[in-house]
Write a protein that holds these residues in place. Structure first.
Motif, PDB file in Angstrom:
ATOM      1  N   GLU A 169       0.830  -1.206   0.000  1.00 10.66           N
ATOM      2  CA  GLU A 169       0.000   0.000   0.000  1.00 10.66           C
ATOM      3  C   GLU A 169       0.856   1.243   0.000  1.00 10.66           C
ATOM      4  OE1 GLU A 169      -3.894   0.697   2.199  1.00 10.66           O
ATOM      5  OE2 GLU A 169      -3.057  -1.135   3.051  1.00 10.66           O
ATOM      6  N   GLU A 170       1.875   1.213   0.860  1.00 10.64           N
ATOM      7  CA  GLU A 170       2.672   2.416   1.013  1.00 10.64           C
ATOM      8  C   GLU A 170       3.595   2.626  -0.173  1.00 10.64           C
ATOM      9  OE1 GLU A 170       4.388   2.005   4.914  1.00 10.64           O
ATOM     10  OE2 GLU A 170       2.352   1.755   5.666  1.00 10.64           O
ATOM     11  N   GLY A 229       2.928   2.477  -3.070  1.00 13.18           N
ATOM     12  CA  GLY A 229       2.040   2.626  -4.216  1.00 13.18           C
ATOM     13  C   GLY A 229       2.682   3.375  -5.361  1.00 13.18           C
ATOM     14  N   TYR A 247      -0.754   0.903  13.389  1.00 10.62           N
ATOM     15  CA  TYR A 247      -1.684   1.833  14.021  1.00 10.62           C
ATOM     16  C   TYR A 247      -1.133   3.256  14.031  1.00 10.62           C
ATOM     17  CZ  TYR A 247      -4.084   4.396  17.607  1.00 10.62           C
ATOM     18  OH  TYR A 247      -4.747   5.376  18.283  1.00 10.62           O
ATOM     19  N   ALA A 248       0.139   3.399  14.376  1.00 14.48           N
ATOM     20  CA  ALA A 248       0.705   4.747  14.515  1.00 14.48           C
ATOM     21  C   ALA A 248       0.586   5.531  13.215  1.00 14.48           C
ATOM     22  CB  ALA A 248       2.160   4.645  14.942  1.00 14.48           C
ATOM     23  N   ARG A 249       0.580   4.790  12.113  1.00 13.66           N
ATOM     24  CA  ARG A 249       0.582   5.491  10.837  1.00 13.66           C
ATOM     25  C   ARG A 249      -0.836   5.618  10.258  1.00 13.66           C
ATOM     26  NH1 ARG A 249       2.760   7.845   7.200  1.00 13.66           N
ATOM     27  NH2 ARG A 249       2.909   7.248   5.013  1.00 13.66           N
ATOM     28  N   ARG A 250      -1.614   4.580  10.446  1.00 16.36           N
ATOM     29  CA  ARG A 250      -2.925   4.552   9.792  1.00 16.36           C
ATOM     30  C   ARG A 250      -4.079   4.892  10.724  1.00 16.36           C
ATOM     31  NH1 ARG A 250      -2.277   4.455   4.286  1.00 16.36           N
ATOM     32  NH2 ARG A 250      -0.287   3.452   3.931  1.00 16.36           N
ATOM     33  N   GLY A 251      -3.855   4.766  12.010  1.00 12.21           N
ATOM     34  CA  GLY A 251      -4.928   5.114  12.945  1.00 12.21           C
ATOM     35  C   GLY A 251      -5.891   3.993  13.227  1.00 12.21           C
ATOM     36  N   VAL A 252      -5.698   2.818  12.611  1.00 10.05           N
ATOM     37  CA  VAL A 252      -6.548   1.669  12.937  1.00 10.05           C
ATOM     38  C   VAL A 252      -5.632   0.478  13.183  1.00 10.05           C
ATOM     39  CG1 VAL A 252      -8.604   2.398  11.677  1.00 10.05           C
ATOM     40  CG2 VAL A 252      -6.840   1.106  10.503  1.00 10.05           C
ATOM     41  N   VAL A 257     -16.737   4.769  -0.323  1.00 13.72           N
ATOM     42  CA  VAL A 257     -15.706   5.349  -1.186  1.00 13.72           C
ATOM     43  C   VAL A 257     -16.046   4.900  -2.599  1.00 13.72           C
ATOM     44  CG1 VAL A 257     -13.252   5.543  -1.687  1.00 13.72           C
ATOM     45  CG2 VAL A 257     -13.982   5.088   0.638  1.00 13.72           C
ATOM     46  N   ASP A 258     -15.932   5.824  -3.526  1.00  8.12           N
ATOM     47  CA  ASP A 258     -16.260   5.489  -4.907  1.00  8.12           C
ATOM     48  C   ASP A 258     -14.970   5.205  -5.671  1.00  8.12           C
ATOM     49  OD1 ASP A 258     -17.316   5.172  -7.351  1.00  8.12           O
ATOM     50  OD2 ASP A 258     -17.765   7.292  -7.702  1.00  8.12           O
ATOM     51  N   TRP A 259     -14.707   3.938  -5.946  1.00  7.00           N
ATOM     52  CA  TRP A 259     -13.528   3.589  -6.754  1.00  7.00           C
ATOM     53  C   TRP A 259     -14.000   3.476  -8.192  1.00  7.00           C
ATOM     54  CZ3 TRP A 259      -9.193   4.352  -4.314  1.00  7.00           C
ATOM     55  CH2 TRP A 259      -9.135   4.191  -2.922  1.00  7.00           C
ATOM     56  N   ILE A 260     -14.076   4.611  -8.844  1.00 14.82           N
ATOM     57  CA  ILE A 260     -14.732   4.626 -10.151  1.00 14.82           C
ATOM     58  C   ILE A 260     -13.896   3.876 -11.187  1.00 14.82           C
ATOM     59  CG2 ILE A 260     -13.754   6.867 -10.816  1.00 14.82           C
ATOM     60  CD1 ILE A 260     -16.570   7.420 -12.045  1.00 14.82           C
ATOM     61  N   VAL A 304     -11.530  -1.672  11.120  1.00 17.67           N
ATOM     62  CA  VAL A 304     -12.285  -1.184   9.977  1.00 17.67           C
ATOM     63  C   VAL A 304     -12.666  -2.380   9.115  1.00 17.67           C
ATOM     64  CG1 VAL A 304     -10.101  -0.527   8.900  1.00 17.67           C
ATOM     65  CG2 VAL A 304     -12.226   0.242   7.908  1.00 17.67           C
ATOM     66  N   ARG A 312     -14.484  -3.454   5.564  1.00 18.78           N
ATOM     67  CA  ARG A 312     -14.895  -2.860   4.295  1.00 18.78           C
ATOM     68  C   ARG A 312     -15.395  -3.949   3.352  1.00 18.78           C
ATOM     69  NH1 ARG A 312     -10.708   0.763   2.903  1.00 18.78           N
ATOM     70  NH2 ARG A 312      -9.516   0.661   4.796  1.00 18.78           N
TER      71      ARG A 312
END
Lengths: 184, 146, 372, 337
Positions: free
Chosen positions: A36-37, A39, A59-64, A95-98, A120, A122
């Protein structure tokens, strides 16, 4: 609340849809944060949409703490798992991943009884057939959050007791957070 | 039964205490300011609408028409008109339009300004029934200040 | 008239409480189905000042979205500013100088006091007592003056920046804060004597509008509402951010779950805020208030980011989805009162109109934040 | 000839009384606003005239010049009559009030009965106004006002009977005469056979607050619940009359308490004290205005009670106490007097 239990149960749930390769989830668990990072490196070829599975994120970076992607028909069971663990629903959103022609519904859960633990959940659904079961049976507070998500994305929450416009006017015919919304 | 009477007594006492407080406040001086007759001095950091700073050396402004304020503005309320003039290096500001009806006083234009040509004014007595009154030309405003 | 029309249901009538009504503090509308003075059903109708902040978040750069944070909850705007700048700092990996952190905490807590004071006044006004409102305003006005001397604004602050604060604070501000705290400490007994101990107020709040911890959990209620139901949860303690771990303060928790408990939580929180500010002022280091290396154009790595802070009304959290550009791909703002209000429909069933309004006041609603 | 003088006298009294009622009502508004201002550390009205003293006139002129709006769907006759019913009985009551030994328009033997008869019309005006408005808030408000008035009229009357018992008369002047002397002779202290005097006095005061729909018992116009209650739909002078009627009722209530409990026009000092010791109308007015100030202070101090606690207060505390009080006083009068 037993964190490991919740993680275990969610992991089991997420891998249910794809039983043929259970190692994939485990691999993704380690590889995904970097994937992810990092990317930027893959900019030339847009990254594949994420497969269902559970990730323990930084967690420290993403908050979850835990990030689970499940199939659309599994969100209610995911909600039941976190409900049984005594967690609360913070928000439901989309979230719209068009580019992938998909909509993502995101459920944020938090534990308010002690040490911080955020999960989280999803689920991805096709854009042209945006149906997902409601979790109002599990969390009554999801009622308004789901209505709001319906307002903004037009996602149909099946079985919702009152799926009407909440924040937008009751006679409007657009969903402003869809990426192809061009103003009104 | 005893609780019944003590409830009545303690309740009555709390009411009397309340009355004595308001009666005491009655004799104190009012703390309000009678606005049209008196008014407050604004603090040095008060954020009124932006204005061009007058450069004490040249008596003019320091704007170099780079347009950074315009680009940084979240609400698109700044429009800069500049032109090339002969004998002058760079572009010359001819009109600095500010649509104050849209401004949220965030200060991003001032932060973005490299030559520090703009600042917050201390104007707060602004009221009008027409929104055109809040479309300012800051350059004109600066010249009028002279 | 047929006998059916005379049946009990015929006695019920609908009342529209709002959108313009003295008790809703803004433009909230509650569709009430009443049976005499009893509420059969109360359905809040939202969206009268919906401004689509989330779409604005997708159309503006990270820095340009900053002023929007002051327009969500206009009573504790700094908490929202703090939540947003901390999120972006987390995304972009910006280190904040320590002095800036202290300034942020001091100003945020001052803002929290001012928010609670205004709530206190407005709540007592809902209950029919007019005077405490103006006493609270006299104190709040001093906070606003102090904050104005630093931030330049009185309500819709836009003071924090990615990597620090817009400007440094003077020593006069810090001593002014201490003087104000001294004054407010002396005033608090007056508030308690005039309002908290008043027998009429106690009758109106005690055992009125009980909200259980379980109901809070199901509805995602946070903040003083949750703490008034006996759950010790405060983001500042449970999920520490900024310099809160270095400060010593308590989280007031009451177990009754009634309106009085929520009232007491907020009143006690004012005292705790004062403790926090005092400690922060005693500890504040000197140094810069802006990080040295703040990228001009913030382009966070793609992915999801989540950050929560404790605003005056509960947990305010932002979920930002970045696609590597200088604008957010998705910006979800999770406002506390949205969830807090959603339990009103269930909690108010069968209550008297006056009690239901006491319950609604004790939820501390700020409509622009609900509608966003 | 006698008849002619009587008629002229009567007219003079009438003009004086209407003037007194109107000026008092109007300036009470000023007192309330100014008082509220200073209690809340503001200044209150101060622009119209010195200290804002002409504010009531400005308010009156404004109210009278406003268009009288009759909303569609209201019960028109009732809607028009209700404000009048709020004001007229209030003026009528002033006829029987003795401001001093001789200053009374009509000295009626059953003065107390007349007062209560007219005062009870007030609730009718609230009910009519609320009902005729065809507004849900107004109807709720009217229902509240009626239940409140019914609940509080009982203890009020029972306590009045106690006073009548110890004074032995329904005539207001006689009641004052029975309290002749300095303040320890008055009915608010345990004298004249009513040994629960102070409690009677406080309870009567509470009932009077509730009867006049004053805060903290102003349920009928609880603005945070019912907007403006029964006068939500009224504007212009219709509202003005309701407003004046409310304040006139406060004056009447205070005057009644002064007569029943605070020794009317008698000085609180013994007669041997020079100057201050003499009785007169000024003492009556002073006591009355002090009471009114207390009413104003109460309004700006306390939150509003709820309907159930209001009714609880009446049925669980005031009525048992007042009945017990009546029995005890009757016994005492029988055995001692």
């Amino acid at each position: 609340m037993n964190k490991a239990n919740v993680i275990q149960e969610l992991k089991a749930l997420a891998s249910e849809g794809m039983p043929e390769e259970p190692e994939v989830a485990a691999v993704a668990e380690e590889a995904a944060p970097e994937a992810e990072e990092g990317g930027k490196a893959k900019k030339a070829a847009p990254p594949e949409p994420r497969k269902n599975g559970l990730l323990e994120v930084d967690y420290a970076r993403r908050g979850v703490h835990v990030d689970v992607q499940v199939a659309a028909d599994q969100v209610v069971r995911a909600a039941e798992i976190v409900d049984a663990a005594g967690m609360t629903l913070e928000a439901v959103t989309g979230v719209d991943w068009i580019n992938d022609k998909e909509l993502e519904v995101v459920y944020d859960y938090a534990y308010t009884g002690g040490e911080c633990f955020r999960v989280v959940v999803r689920a991805r659904i096709p854009r042209d057939e945006a149906n997902i079961p409601t979790i109002t049976e599990v969390f009554a507070g999801a009622n308004w959050h789901e209505r709001e998500t319906f307002d903004f994305f037009g996602i149909n929450f099946e079985g919702h007791p009152q799926l009407e416009y909440l924040l937008l006017p009751e006679d409007c015919d657009f969903h402003p957070l869809l990426k192809d919304f061009k103003g009104c | 039964m005893a609780g019944y009477f003590t409830n009545i007594l303690s309740g009555t006492k709390s009411l009397l205490v309340g009355l004595s407080i308001t009666q005491k406040e009655f004799f104190k001086k009012p703390v309000t300011l009678q606005y049209p007759w008196e008014s407050l001095e604004m603090t040095p950091r008060y954020r009124g609408h932006i204005q061009l700073i007058k450069d004490p050396e040249t008596g003019s402004h320091k704007c170099i028409s780079c347009g950074m304020c315009q680009r940084g503005c979240p609400s698109n309320c700044i429009t800069i008109h500049s032109e090339k003039q002969e004998g002058v290096k760079g572009k010359v500001l001819v009109k600095y339009e500010l649509d104050f009806t849209k401004c949220s006083l965030c200060g991003q234009c001032i932060e973005n300004c490299k030559p520090s040509a703009i600042e917050f004014s201390k104007e707060y007595n602004l009221a009008s029934t027409r929104k055109e009154d809040f479309h300012y030309d800051l350059l004109k405003r600066l010249k009028e200040q002279k | 008239m047929s006998s059916q029309a005379l049946s009990q249901n015929n006695e019920r009538f609908e009342v529209n409480l709002g959108p313009q009504h003295p008790a809703t503090h803004g433009v909230l509308r509650v569709k009430l189905l009443m049976d005499g003075e009893y509420i059969v059903d109360a359905e809040p109708v939202l969206g009268y000042i919906h401004r689509m902040h989330e779409l604005m978040g997708e159309n503006r750069t990270w820095a340009q979205f900053l002023p929007n944070m002051g327009r969500l909850d206009y009573l504790s705007a700094l908490s929202y500013n703090l939540g947003y700048v901390e999120l972006v700092e987390k995304m972009a990996g910006i280190e904040v100088p320590e002095r800036a952190e202290y300034i942020r905490v001091i100003t945020t807590e001052m803002n929290r006091i001012s928010s609670h004071l205004l709530w206190f006044g407005a709540f007592v006004l809902d209950l029919g007592g007019f005077t405490p409102l103006l006493y609270a305003f006299t104190d709040r006005e001093e906070i606003l003056d102090l904050l104005e001397s630093v931030t330049g604004a009185r309500l819709t602050y836009c003071y924090y920046r990615f990597g620090g604060c817009y400007n440094d604070v003077e020593d006069e501000f810090l001593s002014g804060c201490l003087a104000f705290i001294k004054r407010l400490r002396a005033r608090m007994p007056m508030y308690h004597n005039l309002v908290t101990k008043n027998v009429i107020l106690r009758q109106r709040l005690e055992r009125v509008g009980p909200v259980s911890a379980e109901m809070c959990r199901k509805y995602g209620a946070t903040g003083p509402v949750l703490r008034g139901s006996g759950v010790n949860y405060d983001v500042r303690k449970n999920e520490p951010y900024s310099i809160y771990p270095e400060l010593d303060f308590d989280v007031p928790v009451y177990h009754e779950g009634d309106s009085m408990a929520r009232y007491m939580v907020r009143m006690d929180e004012i005292e705790q805020c004062m403790r926090i500010i005092e400690q922060a002022i005693a500890k504040i280091p000197s140094g810069p208030v802006m990080a040295e290396k703040v990228p001009k154009m913030i382009k966070p790595e793609p992915g999801d980011y989540y950050h929560a802070v404790e605003a005056a009304r509960g947990t305010f959290s932002i979920r930002a989805v970045s696609d590597g550009k200088n604008q957010a791909y998705r910006m979800k703002l999770r406002s506390p009162t949205f969830s807090n209000l959603s339990l009103f429909q269930e909690a108010s069933k069968g209550m008297l109109l006056a009690d239901a309004l006491a319950l609604m006041g004790s939820l501390d609603l700020v409509i622009p934040e609900i509608d966003r | 000839m006698d008849l002619g003088i009587n008629v002229i006298e009567m007219l003079l009294y009438l003009v004086a009384i209407i003037g007194f009622a109107a000026i008092n009502a109007a300036y009470l508004v000023w007192v309330e606003r100014k008082g509220a201002g200073h209690i809340q550390r503001r200044t209150g009205p101060k622009e119209v005239g010195p200290y804002g003293l002409l504010q009531p006139l400005a308010d009156g002129a404004k109210l009278m010049s406003k268009q009288l709006i009759i909303p569609a769907g209201v019960d028109k006759p009732l809607f028009m009559v209700a404000p009048l019913l709020a004001m007229v009985p209030a003026v009528m009551i002033f006829v029987t009030i003795p401001f001093s030994e001789n200053l009374v328009a009509r000295d009626i033997n059953i003065g107390l009965l007349v007062i209560f008869a007219f005062a009870s019309v007030n609730v009718l005006s609230l009910l009519m106004g609320g009902w005729a408005s065809r507004n849900k808030y107004a109807v709720i408000s009217a229902a509240r006002a009626v239940s409140q008035n019914v609940a509080y009229e009982i203890p009020l009357l029972v306590m009045t009977i106690t006073i009548v018992l110890v004074s032995g008369s329904l005539n207001l002047r006689e009641i004052v005469f029975s309290q002749a002397g300095a303040f320890w002779h008055w009915n608010w202290l345990p004298t004249n056979g009513n040994f629960l005097g102070p409690i009677t006095f406080i309870m009567f005061f509470i009932c009077y607050l509730a009867e006049t729909n004053r805060a903290p018992f102003d349920l009928g116009e609880a603005e945070s619940e019912l907007i403006a209650g029964f006068h939500t739909e009224y504007g212009s002078m219709g509202f003005g009359l309701f407003f004046m009627g409310e304040y006139a009722n406060i004056v009447i209530g205070s005057a009644l308490i002064v007569i029943l409990f605070l020794g009317g026009w008698y000085s609180p000092f013994p007669e041997v004290v020079p100057f201050l010791g003499s009785a007169g109308v000024w003492w009556f007015l002073l006591k009355m205005y002090l009471l009114i100030w207390l009413v104003v202070l109460i309004r700006w101090t306390f939150p509003r009670v709820t309907l159930w606690s209001l009714l609880n207060l009446s049925w669980k505390i005031l009525i048992p106490f007042s009945l017990f009080n009546l029995l005890a006083s009757a016994g005492l009068v029988k055995f001692l007097g």
